[in-house]
Write an enzyme that holds these catalytic residues in place. Sequence first.
Site, PDB file in Angstrom:
ATOM      1  N   LYS A  38       7.460  25.129 -21.370  1.00 28.42           N
ATOM      2  CA  LYS A  38       6.051  25.393 -20.550  1.00 28.42           C
ATOM      3  C   LYS A  38       6.137  26.501 -19.634  1.00 28.42           C
ATOM      4  CE  LYS A  38       4.216  20.636 -21.014  1.00 28.42           C
ATOM      5  NZ  LYS A  38       4.306  19.231 -20.560  1.00 28.42           N
TER       6      LYS A  38
ATOM      7  N   GLN B 124       5.350  16.467 -14.707  1.00 31.73           N
ATOM      8  CA  GLN B 124       5.774  15.925 -16.093  1.00 31.73           C
ATOM      9  C   GLN B 124       6.132  14.548 -16.127  1.00 31.73           C
ATOM     10  OE1 GLN B 124       5.796  18.059 -18.707  1.00 31.73           O
ATOM     11  NE2 GLN B 124       6.477  16.300 -20.079  1.00 31.73           N
TER      12      GLN B 124
ATOM     13  N   ASP C  66      -3.352  19.598 -16.528  1.00 34.10           N
ATOM     14  CA  ASP C  66      -3.244  18.584 -17.189  1.00 34.10           C
ATOM     15  C   ASP C  66      -4.618  17.799 -17.773  1.00 34.10           C
ATOM     16  OD1 ASP C  66      -0.766  18.215 -18.410  1.00 34.10           O
ATOM     17  OD2 ASP C  66      -0.003  17.424 -16.493  1.00 34.10           O
TER      18      ASP C  66
END
Length: 291
Positions: free
Chosen positions: A53, A97, A120
């Site tokens: 990412k 995460q 997200d």
Amino acid sequence: MSAKIIDGTSIAQEVRQEIAEEVKKLRDQNIVPGLAVILVGNNQASRRYVTMKTKACKDLGMHSVLIEFPEELTQEELLLKIEELNHDDAIHGILVQLPLPSQIDEIAVIDAISPEKDVDGFHPINIGKMMTGQDTFYPCTPYGVMVMLEKIGFNPEGKHAVIVGRSNIVGKPQGQLLLNQNATVTYCHSKTQDLEAFTKNADLLVVAVGKRNVIRREHVKPGAVVIDVGMNTDDNGKLCGDVDFEGVKEIASYITPVPKGVGPMTITMLLFNTLKSAKNIYSLKLDTLTC
Ligand code: GUN
């Protein structure tokens, strides 16, 4: 009939090229979209994902920071870091995460991220906006699937979409995004009885369970579009999905492979959301990449 293989790598590249052009335009105005990624602990899969990412961000000319914490981190310490990032003008997107170590409450962490920086799309405000059909940050994996469907010319309107899996990250938002585009949506999950009776009726089958070969040829209607979100390993340690690719590709019209299917789209939509956040924050009009 043999299905067309949906090439996630090339679709992702195409979208990333568009994002890179937008990033360049922003940089010309001295605005650099920035993403902060937080990794807690030593989960090797999570470490691989966050490395990809942050690298993808840098490759497109974005600013990105990886913040690593040890497994023993307390919830309070994590919330303090999030609060700091919420107020950091160089950061437009914050991603923690998942999964997190058991002493940390994931819901409290997601709630603490400013909805304006929730790239997200997991914050309840953004989920609520998605459910009520408003523009917002959509969760990256299901959003990536929607872009793939658009690229192959599949219009969900009036189609029967069957989602296998009901996670907060993929299954549930996937159904909602398809419903927003007027699909008829059925959710199947571990307690569903007679899975085949449902999947056999699907024009579009999205599978996100995390279990090898959960969908085989006999589960699929001839001509269906099959999207495999699974990430598993086979007996030889090779990456594979939830769908028996070899069997199902003989009767589907389109199918995604694993790897090189949905995977590359997840990171691409994270980049898209980070760009969108930078534009929102600077009140710039999002004039490309409509979806
Ligand atoms: N863990 C697995 N997928 C994801 C994702 O899309 N976002 C975050 N934050 N964690 C994940």
